[in-house]
Design a protein around this motif. Structure first.
Motif, PDB file in Angstrom:
ATOM      1  N   GLY A 480      71.542  36.965  67.781  1.00  0.00           N
ATOM      2  CA  GLY A 480      71.823  36.616  66.392  1.00  0.00           C
ATOM      3  C   GLY A 480      71.877  35.133  66.086  1.00  0.00           C
ATOM      4  O   GLY A 480      72.769  34.695  65.356  1.00  0.00           O
ATOM      5  N   ILE A 517      69.941  41.735  65.272  1.00  0.00           N
ATOM      6  CA  ILE A 517      70.712  41.312  64.109  1.00  0.00           C
ATOM      7  C   ILE A 517      70.164  40.014  63.517  1.00  0.00           C
ATOM      8  O   ILE A 517      69.424  39.278  64.156  1.00  0.00           O
ATOM      9  CB  ILE A 517      72.199  41.146  64.475  1.00  0.00           C
ATOM     10  N   ARG A 518      70.576  39.738  62.273  1.00  0.00           N
ATOM     11  CA  ARG A 518      70.114  38.524  61.604  1.00  0.00           C
ATOM     12  C   ARG A 518      70.639  37.266  62.303  1.00  0.00           C
ATOM     13  O   ARG A 518      71.677  37.282  62.953  1.00  0.00           O
ATOM     14  CB  ARG A 518      70.538  38.542  60.134  1.00  0.00           C
ATOM     15  N   GLY A 519      69.884  36.200  62.134  1.00  0.00           N
ATOM     16  CA  GLY A 519      70.117  34.968  62.870  1.00  0.00           C
ATOM     17  C   GLY A 519      69.034  34.764  63.907  1.00  0.00           C
ATOM     18  O   GLY A 519      68.729  33.641  64.292  1.00  0.00           O
ATOM     19  N   HIS A 528      66.353  34.581  60.185  1.00  0.00           N
ATOM     20  CA  HIS A 528      67.230  33.515  60.661  1.00  0.00           C
ATOM     21  C   HIS A 528      68.010  32.901  59.504  1.00  0.00           C
ATOM     22  O   HIS A 528      69.234  32.712  59.591  1.00  0.00           O
ATOM     23  CB  HIS A 528      66.390  32.443  61.365  1.00  0.00           C
ATOM     24  N   ALA A 531      71.386  34.231  58.153  1.00  0.00           N
ATOM     25  CA  ALA A 531      72.638  34.125  58.906  1.00  0.00           C
ATOM     26  C   ALA A 531      72.947  32.680  59.271  1.00  0.00           C
ATOM     27  O   ALA A 531      73.732  32.428  60.184  1.00  0.00           O
ATOM     28  CB  ALA A 531      72.582  34.989  60.158  1.00  0.00           C
ATOM     29  N   ARG A 536      76.730  33.007  58.146  1.00  0.00           N
ATOM     30  CA  ARG A 536      76.854  33.526  59.516  1.00  0.00           C
ATOM     31  C   ARG A 536      77.485  34.901  59.564  1.00  0.00           C
ATOM     32  O   ARG A 536      77.174  35.708  60.447  1.00  0.00           O
ATOM     33  CB  ARG A 536      77.696  32.557  60.350  1.00  0.00           C
ATOM     34  N   SER A 539      75.429  38.068  60.368  1.00  0.00           N
ATOM     35  CA  SER A 539      75.081  38.521  61.717  1.00  0.00           C
ATOM     36  C   SER A 539      76.201  39.374  62.296  1.00  0.00           C
ATOM     37  O   SER A 539      75.952  40.368  62.992  1.00  0.00           O
ATOM     38  CB  SER A 539      74.766  37.333  62.632  1.00  0.00           C
ATOM     39  N   ASP A 542      76.043  42.731  60.648  1.00  0.00           N
ATOM     40  CA  ASP A 542      74.942  43.520  61.214  1.00  0.00           C
ATOM     41  C   ASP A 542      75.365  44.183  62.517  1.00  0.00           C
ATOM     42  O   ASP A 542      75.047  45.354  62.768  1.00  0.00           O
ATOM     43  CB  ASP A 542      73.730  42.624  61.483  1.00  0.00           C
ATOM     44  N   LEU A 572      79.189  35.265  68.564  1.00  0.00           N
ATOM     45  CA  LEU A 572      79.036  36.611  68.026  1.00  0.00           C
ATOM     46  C   LEU A 572      80.107  37.562  68.547  1.00  0.00           C
ATOM     47  O   LEU A 572      80.849  38.172  67.771  1.00  0.00           O
ATOM     48  CB  LEU A 572      77.641  37.144  68.376  1.00  0.00           C
TER      49      LEU A 572
END
Length: 711
Positions: A480, A517-519, A528, A531, A536, A539, A542, A572
């Motif tokens: 992420g 996940i996003r990021g 990207h 997130a 942030r 992520s 997600d 994360l």
């Protein structure tokens, strides 16, 4: 379950829970002393935690079996001898096995390699060199000067740090050049300018490095001269991330560049003339410089960009004529490749006349060959999708400098890697495969999608024993961040730097998940961007969505889910553990970022402020404070049991992050496990012995906390 609260050093500085809950300033943090990397007191504490962890986990019945099996897999001499580079009609490889844990750098003819019976010639035996010189060398690569490839710049790391020693090597004699180019250990940036000149950025003392710990100056260093006389041709600001030179051989033309990085996500790139003067390229600052082919510089857009009457979207590959730039003309870009909504460009490489593009399509790999036409700016580039196995992870291993052939690996969670030779004409040919290390018929893998808090569909891969019903103890791994996509690899090499942990976990009847996940870069720049910095939390949402989706479908149950992440993944898993202790029973945190209040002051942390934010800016800290793992740790028996693994010699992510988190767990009386290797750098393991041990420790930990042993 173990409670590691016996440390005299920690007990002497245990603060009240109220004090520990604040820690927004250095004065409020009682554990800053653990940031002293080689401090006697800090290392004594590390030794105590290491011993406590090993005392509990190495006596578990699965530990010796898992360690031996992991070592066998990692040392298997049936592994593919992957091409690390192709030098004309020769191919290079770094080979590691039980007898050569640090590796042998060797070459063979390309013809013998293609035949499946390469005739290797050893160039450097890293283990023997280390014994001879009394150094714990870790191989960090070779840069050989095209097109003759006789002289190479060899990077060796003492113990696995990012700081390398540089030495010049002669391919023909098989020896280091006695009076050749050499540099002491530093985070240097070095590239060939020509046969007798290097681009060099290195640590020259005060003022020569950025706040991020990378070179701030670029010099041209001529052979046979003292480095002090090297001519400076470019410089960056102390607040930049880094600056460095590079060169690309395009046919008979050597194009040279200087790349200055004001932030992690921006670059100012200039062409360098033969006399060392520079000409700025017209690339957007946030574009990714990819390669050069047929006189064109090719870049990937990361934001919308106007090209004449058209607005090109992020993720598009575009090109500019270098001849026009060099001549001072206005160079308009043209489109090379447009990915679809479900696609993301992940890799770009060149052979003699072709551009090879690896794309992700809903996180499944595809390889596309692009050929410039006679007038590419007018008619575009022709493209051809290569016929390779679908629903797989594809990686471009290397391309040929002469001729147009790509070497790519294809694998999935249940299919071991196969190396394909992909010619420009004709079908792809499988030339090497790794053996199956387990019975794949026992497991199933499917791609699923969870719905995040804001409605975004989040892809994940779920592996389970075939025929399993109901919820299983589940390990979820994600990253992420930093546009790095998580794609499914063979289960003996999933992304833990711990070898076959995911395989061992499945073999014991559990479930494994890889979440996109996003990021990351699973769907290109937008994935990207969604997130980045103040976004942030997306992520983390997600990741929660994937776990909640598993629970809702009776595939997992709260409290028996482990969250795993490395490096940025430490932010994360620390955040999700704090936010949803009801959902997770364990977290695996490798080489982690955790204290986001001080991260920019620790080692390379300042280079990542474009990703996370600057905690010294009140507006940035206001949102970072909401999810920074260290500041949000709280006392309570419901905290997931954490396992931190890292290296003392990590000179990228400071070991103080994990140390201070462990100290907080200890003060709160919470269950935690800790293992800090003295070598290995950011990758942690310096050899297969250490990787195998870590896989076995982590398996024993998971079994105790959320697996069968926790019942």
């Amino acid at each position: 379950m173990p409670r590691f609260t016996t440390s005299l050093a920690a007990l002497s500085l245990v603060a009240s829970p109220i004090a520990l809950a604040a820690q927004d300033t250095d004065a409020e943090d009682p554990y800053i002393w653990l940031e002293e990397i080689q401090g006697e007191r800090a290392l004594a504490q590390v030794d105590e935690w290491n011993a406590a962890t090993e005392e509990v986990l190495t006596v578990q019945p699965e530990y010796p079996i898992a360690k031996a099996w992991a070592k066998q897999i990692l040392d298997d001499d049936r592994q593919i001898a992957m091409p690390s580079a192709i030098y004309g009609d020769m191919v290079a490889n770094l080979w590691r096995d039980a007898d050569n844990p640090r590796g042998i750098w060797r070459i063979a003819t390309l013809d013998s390699y293609r035949s499946g019976a390469p005739e290797w010639r050893t160039l450097i035996d890293v283990d023997a060199l280390g014994r001879e010189e009394g150094e714990s060398w870790v191989w960090h690569g070779a840069n050989c000067l095209a097109p003759e490839y006789r002289r190479c710049l060899i990077s060796l790391s003492p113990g696995g740090t990012d700081a390398d020693v540089l030495r010049e090597f002669d391919m023909a004699t098989g020896e280091f050049v006695s009076d050749g180019f050499t540099l002491p250990a530093a985070k240097s940036s070095v590239a060939w300018f020509d046969d007798d000149t290097l681009f060099v950025g290195t640590d020259e003392g005060e003022g020569s490095m950025t706040e991020s710990g990378y070179p701030r100056l670029v010099r041209l260093w001529d052979r046979g001269t003292d480095f002090s006389s090297a001519r400076q041709i470019a410089e960056g600001e102390v607040t930049d991330v880094s600056i460095g030179g590079l060169s690309v051989l395009d046919g008979e033309t050597r194009w040279r560049f200087v790349r200055r990085g004001p932030s992690f996500w921006t670059n100012q790139i200039s062409l360098v003339r033969d006399d060392g003067s520079t000409v700025p390229l017209p690339l957007p600052e946030d574009a990714d410089f990819e390669t050069v082919l047929d006189g064109y510089v090719i870049a990937k857009l990361n934001s919308a960009f106007e090209t004449g009457s058209t607005t090109e979207q992020p993720g598009t590959l575009v090109a500019w004529s270098l001849d026009r730039v060099m001549d001072g003309e206005t160079a308009e870009p043209f489109v090379v490749f447009r990915p679809t909504e479900s696609q993301a460009v992940e890799q770009v490489a060149t052979s003699e006349n072709k551009l090879w593009v690896k794309v992700l399509d809903d996180v499944s790999g595809k390889l596309i060959e692009l050929t410039p036409t006679a007038s590419p700016n007018a008619t575009g580039w022709t493209q051809r999708a290569m016929d390779l196995p679908a629903n797989s992870t594809i990686q471009i291993a290397e391309t040929s400098g002469k001729g147009d052939t790509a070497y790519v690996t294809v694998e999935s969670m249940l299919t071991p890697p196969t190396l394909y030779e992909v010619p420009s004409q004709g079908p792809a040919l499988a030339i090497a495969s790794e053996p199956a290390q387990f019975d794949a018929s026992k497991f199933t893998v499917e791609q699923k999608f969870a719905t995040s808090k804001d409605g975004t569909k989040v892809p994940y891969y779920l592996a389970r024993p075939k025929g399993a019903t109901g919820p299983l103890p589940t390990l979820i791994h994600a990253y992420g961040g930093f546009r790095n996509a998580q794609t499914p690899k063979y289960l003996t090499a999933e992304p833990y730097r711990s070898g076959p942990l995911s395989l061992f976990w499945l073999e014991e009847g559990n479930a494994y998940v890889l979440a996109g996940i996003r990021g990351g870069g699973e769907y290109g720049p937008r994935w990207h961007e969604e997130a980045l910095r103040e976004k942030r939390q997306n992520s983390f949402d997600d990741f929660h969505a994937v776990a909640d989706d598993l629970v809702a479908n009776r595939l997992a149950e709260p409290g028996r889910i482990a969250a795993s992440g490395r490096s940025n993944g430490g932010v994360l898993v620390g955040a999700v553990a704090n936010q949803r202790p009801d959902l997770y029973g364990a977290i695996i945190s490798g080489s982690p970022l955790i204290d986001m209040r001080r991260y920019n002051q620790l080692l390379a942390g300042a280079s990542w402020m474009a990703e996370y934010g600057n905690p010294d800016v009140p507006a940035d800290w206001a949102y970072m404070r909401e999810w920074s793992p260290y500041q949000n740790m709280r006392e309570g028996a419901d905290a997931p049991a954490a396992f931190y693994y890292l290296s003392t010699l990590d000179d990228r992510v400071h070991p103080g992050h994990a140390r201070k988190a462990a100290a907080k767990h200890e003060a709160f009386g919470q269950t935690f496990y800790y293992h800090e290797y003295k070598e290995g750098g950011h990758s942690v393991g310096a050899d297969h012995e250490e990787d195998a041990k870590r896989a076995a420790l982590l398996l024993a930990y998971l079994n105790r906390e959320i697996g069968r042993g926790a019942e």
